[in-house]
Design a protein around this motif. Sequence first.
Motif, PDB file in Angstrom:
ATOM      1  N   VAL A   1      -3.271   6.983 -21.974  1.00 32.13           N
ATOM      2  CA  VAL A   1      -3.464   8.383 -21.572  1.00 32.13           C
ATOM      3  C   VAL A   1      -4.043   8.446 -20.153  1.00 32.13           C
ATOM      4  N   ARG A   2      -4.942   7.515 -19.852  1.00 37.18           N
ATOM      5  CA  ARG A   2      -5.518   7.433 -18.513  1.00 37.18           C
ATOM      6  C   ARG A   2      -4.440   7.186 -17.473  1.00 37.18           C
ATOM      7  N   ARG A   3      -3.516   6.304 -17.795  1.00 37.05           N
ATOM      8  CA  ARG A   3      -2.439   5.991 -16.858  1.00 37.05           C
ATOM      9  C   ARG A   3      -1.543   7.207 -16.607  1.00 37.05           C
ATOM     10  N   GLU A   4      -1.226   7.959 -17.676  1.00 40.57           N
ATOM     11  CA  GLU A   4      -0.400   9.153 -17.509  1.00 40.57           C
ATOM     12  C   GLU A   4      -1.073  10.172 -16.596  1.00 40.57           C
ATOM     13  N   LEU A   5      -2.378  10.372 -16.783  1.00 39.74           N
ATOM     14  CA  LEU A   5      -3.113  11.308 -15.931  1.00 39.74           C
ATOM     15  C   LEU A   5      -3.094  10.841 -14.476  1.00 39.74           C
ATOM     16  N   LEU A   6      -3.296   9.538 -14.260  1.00 36.15           N
ATOM     17  CA  LEU A   6      -3.331   9.014 -12.900  1.00 36.15           C
ATOM     18  C   LEU A   6      -1.965   9.126 -12.225  1.00 36.15           C
ATOM     19  N   GLN A   7      -0.890   8.982 -12.979  1.00 32.64           N
ATOM     20  CA  GLN A   7       0.444   9.187 -12.422  1.00 32.64           C
ATOM     21  C   GLN A   7       0.615  10.624 -11.950  1.00 32.64           C
TER      22      GLN A   7
ATOM     23  N   GLY B   1      -0.182  15.768   0.628  1.00 29.75           N
ATOM     24  CA  GLY B   1      -0.319  14.986   1.844  1.00 29.75           C
ATOM     25  C   GLY B   1      -1.553  14.119   1.898  1.00 29.75           C
ATOM     26  N   ASP B   2      -2.224  13.924   0.768  1.00 34.92           N
ATOM     27  CA  ASP B   2      -3.438  13.102   0.726  1.00 34.92           C
ATOM     28  C   ASP B   2      -3.046  11.676   0.338  1.00 34.92           C
ATOM     29  N   VAL B   3      -2.678  10.867   1.340  1.00 38.33           N
ATOM     30  CA  VAL B   3      -2.206   9.507   1.096  1.00 38.33           C
ATOM     31  C   VAL B   3      -3.328   8.617   0.569  1.00 38.33           C
ATOM     32  N   ALA B   4      -4.531   8.763   1.105  1.00 38.78           N
ATOM     33  CA  ALA B   4      -5.662   7.936   0.668  1.00 38.78           C
ATOM     34  C   ALA B   4      -5.951   8.141  -0.815  1.00 38.78           C
ATOM     35  N   ALA B   5      -5.917   9.396  -1.269  1.00 43.07           N
ATOM     36  CA  ALA B   5      -6.140   9.676  -2.686  1.00 43.07           C
ATOM     37  C   ALA B   5      -5.004   9.101  -3.523  1.00 43.07           C
ATOM     38  N   GLY B   6      -3.774   9.196  -3.007  1.00 43.52           N
ATOM     39  CA  GLY B   6      -2.637   8.636  -3.726  1.00 43.52           C
ATOM     40  C   GLY B   6      -2.785   7.152  -3.956  1.00 43.52           C
ATOM     41  N   ARG B   7      -3.259   6.425  -2.942  1.00 42.96           N
ATOM     42  CA  ARG B   7      -3.460   4.985  -3.088  1.00 42.96           C
ATOM     43  C   ARG B   7      -4.599   4.685  -4.048  1.00 42.96           C
ATOM     44  N   ALA B   8      -5.650   5.490  -4.020  1.00 45.09           N
ATOM     45  CA  ALA B   8      -6.761   5.280  -4.959  1.00 45.09           C
ATOM     46  C   ALA B   8      -6.290   5.467  -6.391  1.00 45.09           C
ATOM     47  N   PHE B   9      -5.437   6.453  -6.617  1.00 41.23           N
ATOM     48  CA  PHE B   9      -4.912   6.691  -7.962  1.00 41.23           C
ATOM     49  C   PHE B   9      -3.956   5.571  -8.382  1.00 41.23           C
ATOM     50  N   VAL B  10      -3.210   5.014  -7.427  1.00 44.41           N
ATOM     51  CA  VAL B  10      -2.323   3.896  -7.740  1.00 44.41           C
ATOM     52  C   VAL B  10      -3.122   2.698  -8.228  1.00 44.41           C
TER      53      VAL B  10
ATOM     54  N   ALA C   1      -6.145   2.669  -9.542  1.00 48.47           N
ATOM     55  CA  ALA C   1      -6.712   2.970 -10.853  1.00 48.47           C
ATOM     56  C   ALA C   1      -5.635   2.957 -11.935  1.00 48.47           C
ATOM     57  N   GLU C   2      -4.425   3.402 -11.593  1.00 49.78           N
ATOM     58  CA  GLU C   2      -3.316   3.400 -12.548  1.00 49.78           C
ATOM     59  C   GLU C   2      -2.935   1.973 -12.943  1.00 49.78           C
ATOM     60  N   LEU C   3      -2.905   1.071 -11.962  1.00 45.48           N
ATOM     61  CA  LEU C   3      -2.589  -0.327 -12.252  1.00 45.48           C
ATOM     62  C   LEU C   3      -3.661  -0.963 -13.134  1.00 45.48           C
ATOM     63  N   ALA C   4      -4.920  -0.615 -12.874  1.00 48.55           N
ATOM     64  CA  ALA C   4      -6.005  -1.126 -13.709  1.00 48.55           C
ATOM     65  C   ALA C   4      -5.862  -0.624 -15.152  1.00 48.55           C
TER      66      ALA C   4
END
Length: 209
Positions: A39-45, A55-64, A66-69
């Motif tokens: 469920v965490r992964r779905e939210l992060l996606q 347009g927030d690339v830095a946040a996108g990478r942070a979510f990526v 966390a999604e991989l984790a």
Amino acid sequence: DCNFRNAIFEDCSFSYCDFTGCRIETDEILKNLPDRPNVRRELLQIMRKNALSMGDVAAGRAFVIAELAAKKEHLRRAWKQDENYYKKKYGGFQKQSLVLVKRLGLWLDGFLWGHGEKLWNLPISAIAVLAVFSAISSATWASSLIDPSISQVVTMFRSFMIYYVSLFLDAPYKDSLPHIVVIDWIVVIFRYVSLGILVSGLFRWLSHR
């Protein structure tokens, strides 16, 4: 389409939530993630897609990251099967084999180039792979001798390392060594795969500038 800039969330459950066109602080999401990794992964996606749309690339990478984790934790639990949910959904030899393949693939993806987020992993992993090939070639060479010394094996390992690095970089190498043709083919294929990964990663990085 909401603006949650400077909003603070405490002990919130964002399970199965959908965010579209919302401005929200990255840290506020990361500290209120669902406990269940799938469920965490779905939210992060969803949050990654939302961040990139804003347009927030830095946040996108942070979510990526966390999604991989979360994906790693999900596969780990699927492999361990400590919970009834994972026992029911991922029980059996076939499903466990698929979980193992996914775990190995995820580890390899992280080892080679950090899932596309750490390009500096690529030269490190290339050196490690070439060192393994050099060790295999040195061991094969040593097995053909009656009693090789450690200095001879170390010298051959160094020679093979220089040879494989030269082959990987497509640079000339004059010394003749007992080649293992299959390893030479793998090194050449690995060169082109690494080049493709590097170009893909650079394109992603430059396209977000």
